[in-house]
Design an enzyme around this catalytic site. Structure first.
Site, PDB file in Angstrom:
ATOM      1  CB  CYS A 111     -45.876  25.860  -9.373  1.00 52.34           C
ATOM      2  SG  CYS A 111     -47.458  26.580  -9.842  1.00 52.34           S
ATOM      3  CG  ASP A 112     -39.663  23.986  -8.354  1.00 44.79           C
ATOM      4  OD1 ASP A 112     -39.742  23.866  -7.115  1.00 44.79           O
ATOM      5  OD2 ASP A 112     -38.814  23.392  -9.039  1.00 44.79           O
ATOM      6  N   PRO A 113     -40.567  28.017  -6.950  1.00 43.81           N
ATOM      7  CG  PRO A 113     -41.731  29.599  -5.673  1.00 43.81           C
ATOM      8  CD  PRO A 113     -41.896  28.269  -6.359  1.00 43.81           C
ATOM      9  CG  HIS A 114     -35.987  25.397  -5.653  1.00 43.44           C
ATOM     10  ND1 HIS A 114     -34.680  25.667  -5.982  1.00 43.44           N
ATOM     11  CD2 HIS A 114     -36.477  24.605  -6.646  1.00 43.44           C
ATOM     12  CE1 HIS A 114     -34.364  25.056  -7.112  1.00 43.44           C
ATOM     13  NE2 HIS A 114     -35.439  24.413  -7.545  1.00 43.44           N
ATOM     14  CG  ASN A 117     -35.715  27.156  -9.776  1.00 41.84           C
ATOM     15  OD1 ASN A 117     -34.649  26.850 -10.302  1.00 41.84           O
ATOM     16  ND2 ASN A 117     -36.713  26.297  -9.631  1.00 41.84           N
TER      17      ASN A 117
END
Length: 260
Positions: free
Chosen positions: A45-48, A51
């Site tokens: 849930c944190d595919p910035h 990442n």
């Protein structure tokens, strides 16, 4: 802990320098995360951009390979949420307002279903209505991005109270999906938005709906007629998607020849 080589998903200079097609990068990233949502139900849930790393595939020259790092924020989606979310996306892709409304109701959103659809796609709901008339899968006419962004900002200002109320009633899983979608949109915009993510999501979502219908049919000892209906509905979506992709490739090739 391991060290993985790669460059950020938004580093277009490195992507171009490696001879990797941005369109294939965008499609790969979208496919990976849609597979997590609709197939596995276990979602990063944190595919910035920091990442999501890219590099040339070691055995497929010119093809991208993706490396996901920082696995501290994952969410397991329950089956009911996955199915409702898949039906919502199938409705969005096929511009089926009735299915969108029904799926949003299962997610706790009733009157404000156009707003939820607009928030998920970052597109005005009027576009869905227009596609229901034209039967197109194109997200929007070229060059209209600025006007649509202004319209979305207008929605946010006008319906701020409704947005807050809606965020209180949707499943908690949806909040992390919103976060994930925002990160992916940023990456896609940096790549120049070369892939139609609506189409990618539609392929995975429609398969999930078919599998859910078939599982329900087996549990209830349903007859062959139910299987045929589910299969025909699934095939209908795939035909629309495959036809769109073929026409898109033809248009892209035509534009490339004109440039030459």
């Amino acid at each position: 802990m391991e060290f993985e080589e790669g460059f950020r998903a938004t580093d277009v200079e490195s992507i171009d320098g490696a001879g990797i097609c941005r369109r294939e990068v965008a499609k790969l990233i979208s496919s990976v995360f849609n597979s997590q949502i609709f197939d596995d139900g276990f979602v990063h849930c944190d595919p910035h951009e920091a990442n999501v790393l890219l590099r040339e595939h070691p055995s497929k020259k010119g093809k991208p390979q993706m490396v996901l790092v920082d696995h501290g924020l994952y969410k397991t989606l329950d089956g009911d949420f996955q199915e409702a979310y898949a039906r919502l996306w199938r409705g969005i892709v096929m511009a089926d307002v009735g299915e969108i409304k029904s799926a949003c109701g299962r997610l706790g959103v009733r009157e404000m279903y156009p707003l939820l659809a607009a928030m998920l796609t970052s597109r005005p709901f009027d576009e869905v209505v227009e596609r229901s008339r034209t039967r197109s899968l194109d997200a929007a006419p070229a060059g209209n991005g600025g006007g649509d962004r202004a319209m979305i900002r207008g929605y946010a200002q006008r319906y701020l109270r409704e947005i807050v109320a809606m965020l209180d009633v949707v499943p908690r899983q949806m909040l992390l999906i919103f976060k994930m979608n925002d990160c992916l949109r940023h990456v896609d915009a940096a790549l120049g938005s070369p892939a139609n993510n609506l189409v990618v999501a539609g392929r995975y979502a429609s398969r999930r709906v078919f599998e859910s219908d078939e599982e329900r049919r087996r549990r209830s000892n349903g007859g062959i007629a139910g299987l045929i209906r589910s299969w025909l509905s699934y095939v209908h979506v795939l035909i629309r998607i495959n036809s769109y992709e073929i026409l898109s490739r033809i248009r892209l090739q035509g534009r490339s020849r004109l440039k030459v």
